[in-house]
Scaffold this active site. Structure first.
Site, PDB file in Angstrom:
ATOM      1  N   ASN A   1      -8.234  20.703   6.457  1.00  0.00           N
ATOM      2  CA  ASN A   1      -8.251  20.531   7.906  1.00  0.00           C
ATOM      3  C   ASN A   1      -9.216  19.384   8.212  1.00  0.00           C
ATOM      4  O   ASN A   1      -9.970  18.953   7.337  1.00  0.00           O
ATOM      5  CB  ASN A   1      -8.630  21.845   8.610  1.00  0.00           C
TER       6      ASN A   1
ATOM      7  N   VAL B   1      -0.397  27.342   7.596  1.00  0.00           N
ATOM      8  CA  VAL B   1      -0.751  27.613   8.990  1.00  0.00           C
ATOM      9  C   VAL B   1      -0.397  26.459   9.924  1.00  0.00           C
ATOM     10  O   VAL B   1      -0.268  26.666  11.127  1.00  0.00           O
ATOM     11  CB  VAL B   1      -2.252  27.973   9.143  1.00  0.00           C
TER      12      VAL B   1
ATOM     13  N   ASP C   1      -6.481  25.568   1.089  1.00  0.00           N
ATOM     14  CA  ASP C   1      -7.797  24.984   1.363  1.00  0.00           C
ATOM     15  C   ASP C   1      -8.899  25.977   0.998  1.00  0.00           C
ATOM     16  O   ASP C   1      -9.844  25.647   0.275  1.00  0.00           O
ATOM     17  CB  ASP C   1      -7.868  24.585   2.844  1.00  0.00           C
TER      18      ASP C   1
ATOM     19  N   GLY D   1      -5.505  29.614   3.409  1.00  0.00           N
ATOM     20  CA  GLY D   1      -4.473  29.122   2.508  1.00  0.00           C
ATOM     21  C   GLY D   1      -5.025  28.403   1.297  1.00  0.00           C
ATOM     22  O   GLY D   1      -6.046  28.788   0.723  1.00  0.00           O
TER      23      GLY D   1
ATOM     24  N   SER E   1       0.807  20.942   4.831  1.00  0.00           N
ATOM     25  CA  SER E   1       1.176  21.280   6.218  1.00  0.00           C
ATOM     26  C   SER E   1       2.169  22.429   6.370  1.00  0.00           C
ATOM     27  O   SER E   1       2.549  22.760   7.492  1.00  0.00           O
ATOM     28  CB  SER E   1       1.703  20.058   6.990  1.00  0.00           C
ATOM     29  N   THR E   2       2.598  23.062   5.270  1.00  0.00           N
ATOM     30  CA  THR E   2       3.626  24.105   5.396  1.00  0.00           C
ATOM     31  C   THR E   2       3.055  25.505   5.594  1.00  0.00           C
ATOM     32  O   THR E   2       3.815  26.439   5.816  1.00  0.00           O
ATOM     33  CB  THR E   2       4.550  24.125   4.169  1.00  0.00           C
TER      34      THR E   2
END
Length: 180
Positions: free
Chosen positions: A25, A125, A35, A33, A122-123
């Site tokens: 982010n 949250v 991250d 996720g 990007s898939t």
């Protein structure tokens, strides 16, 4: 020379590659996720490295990427890429996602890394539709590797079977021989 691109179902934090990509982010401070999983597996050194980057450069905007050490991960480095939040496709999400993948590839090459692993940026949250995101990922990586000598090999690491099958289909359409 044909690009070396592969796909596996697995845990990106265990990959023995030169560099793994984190779907970060803008704050670079960890999150949910992949991250969060990368930050947990890397240990506190990764968070400290991200804090240093933030102090020097501020937040990392969507489409951009930064590189840090890998902490306790088996990789040598982590590239933190910020993908777009999906808003229906009318806010340049596709071009931002493509830019994120391109910037990761460029950072890996600029730092001399030969092997790298990507999650499906990007898939989670951020809500980007998996099929559309996979198409952008495969097309961008394939185009880049067709023109540049580094990195030599890219592996897409899929968290679930649905995403794995999307990538397998796309890579097979591109003529990639997959190890299944």
């Amino acid at each position: 020379m044909k690009p070396q691109i592969d796909v596996i179902h697995g845990d990106i934090t265990t990959m023995h590659v030169d560099v793994i990509v984190n779907a970060a982010n803008p704050s670079l401070m960890g999150g949910g996720g992949v991250d969060g999983a990368i930050h947990r597996a890397a240990g506190p050194q990764l968070l400290e490295a991200c804090k240093t980057v933030r102090q020097q450069q501020g937040e990392c905007p969507p489409g951009h990427a930064v590189i840090t050490l890998a902490g306790d991960l088996p990789a040598k480095a982590v590239i933190h890429a910020v993908g777009p939040i999906w808003h229906g496709g009318d806010r340049h999400e596709a071009s931002i996602l493509e830019e994120a993948y391109r910037n990761c590839l460029r950072l890996a090459a600029d730092n001399g890394y030969k092997t790298m692993a990507f999650p499906a940026i990007s898939t989670g949250v951020y809500g980007y539709p998996k099929a559309a995101a996979a198409t952008i990922a495969v097309d961008t990586v394939y185009r880049y590797l067709s023109l540049k000598p580094m990195p030599e090999k890219v592996t897409f690491v899929c968290f679930d079977e649905e995403t794995l099958h999307l990538y397998q289909r796309l890579l097979t359409q591109r003529g990639q021989e997959l190890e299944i």
